[in-house]
Design a protein around this motif. Structure first.
Motif, PDB file in Angstrom:
ATOM      1  N   ARG A  21     -11.757  27.217 -46.227  1.00  0.00           N
ATOM      2  CA  ARG A  21     -12.869  28.272 -46.018  1.00  0.00           C
ATOM      3  C   ARG A  21     -12.657  29.726 -46.334  1.00  0.00           C
ATOM      4  N   LYS A  25     -14.849  30.865 -49.925  1.00  0.00           N
ATOM      5  CA  LYS A  25     -15.177  32.450 -49.569  1.00  0.00           C
ATOM      6  C   LYS A  25     -14.836  33.846 -50.227  1.00  0.00           C
ATOM      7  N   SER A  26     -13.406  33.414 -51.062  1.00  0.00           N
ATOM      8  CA  SER A  26     -12.743  34.618 -51.516  1.00  0.00           C
ATOM      9  C   SER A  26     -13.435  33.730 -53.285  1.00  0.00           C
ATOM     10  N   GLN A  30     -20.108  29.744 -49.695  1.00  0.00           N
ATOM     11  CA  GLN A  30     -20.805  29.638 -47.913  1.00  0.00           C
ATOM     12  C   GLN A  30     -20.745  28.447 -47.553  1.00  0.00           C
ATOM     13  N   SER A  31     -19.925  27.972 -46.367  1.00  0.00           N
ATOM     14  CA  SER A  31     -19.311  27.078 -45.701  1.00  0.00           C
ATOM     15  C   SER A  31     -19.609  26.462 -43.956  1.00  0.00           C
TER      16      SER A  31
END
Length: 123
Positions: A21, A25-26, A30-31
């Protein structure tokens, strides 16, 4: 390059979920995540925005091989690509994952650049 709207991570190890995640995100993704294949199937039922699934193959109850087949057979979300993400990196494991219906195979520890390239190619 098209970014995935939403990546679903199905893995029974919270450390793997946390790392994935954070890495996604980096890179602007989105997850959603869950700890079992059954929960993952429920999330797929409820979230039409999911564009790709990262599936751990070795989980208790329903393993990734069975879950990939259930996903592929679904009229609702059978079109969503599933990427096998597994610590099993023995001879023949990649082929076994692909035969089960995975679109691609990424061994753990994950090379993030390879994973992102596969996500971009399949979403």
């Amino acid at each position: 390059m098209k970014k995935a709207k939403l990546v679903l991570i199905i893995d029974d190890d919270n450390r793997n979920i946390f790392a994935l995640r954070l890495a996604l995100k980096s890179r602007g993704y989105q997850s959603l995540s869950c700890n079992s294949a059954q929960e993952g199937l429920e999330l797929l039922d409820k979230n039409s925005d999911i564009e790709i699934v990262l599936m751990d193959m070795m989980m208790p109850d329903m393993d990734g091989y069975e879950a990939i087949q259930v996903i592929g057979a679904s009229k609702t979300y059978g079109h969503i690509p599933v990427i096998a993400v597994t610590a099993q990196a023995m001879q023949g494991d990649r082929e076994k994952c692909l035969e089960a219906g995975a679109r691609a195979y990424v061994p753990k520890p994950i090379d993030l650049d390879i994973l992102i390239r596969i996500i971009e190619q399949n979403s």
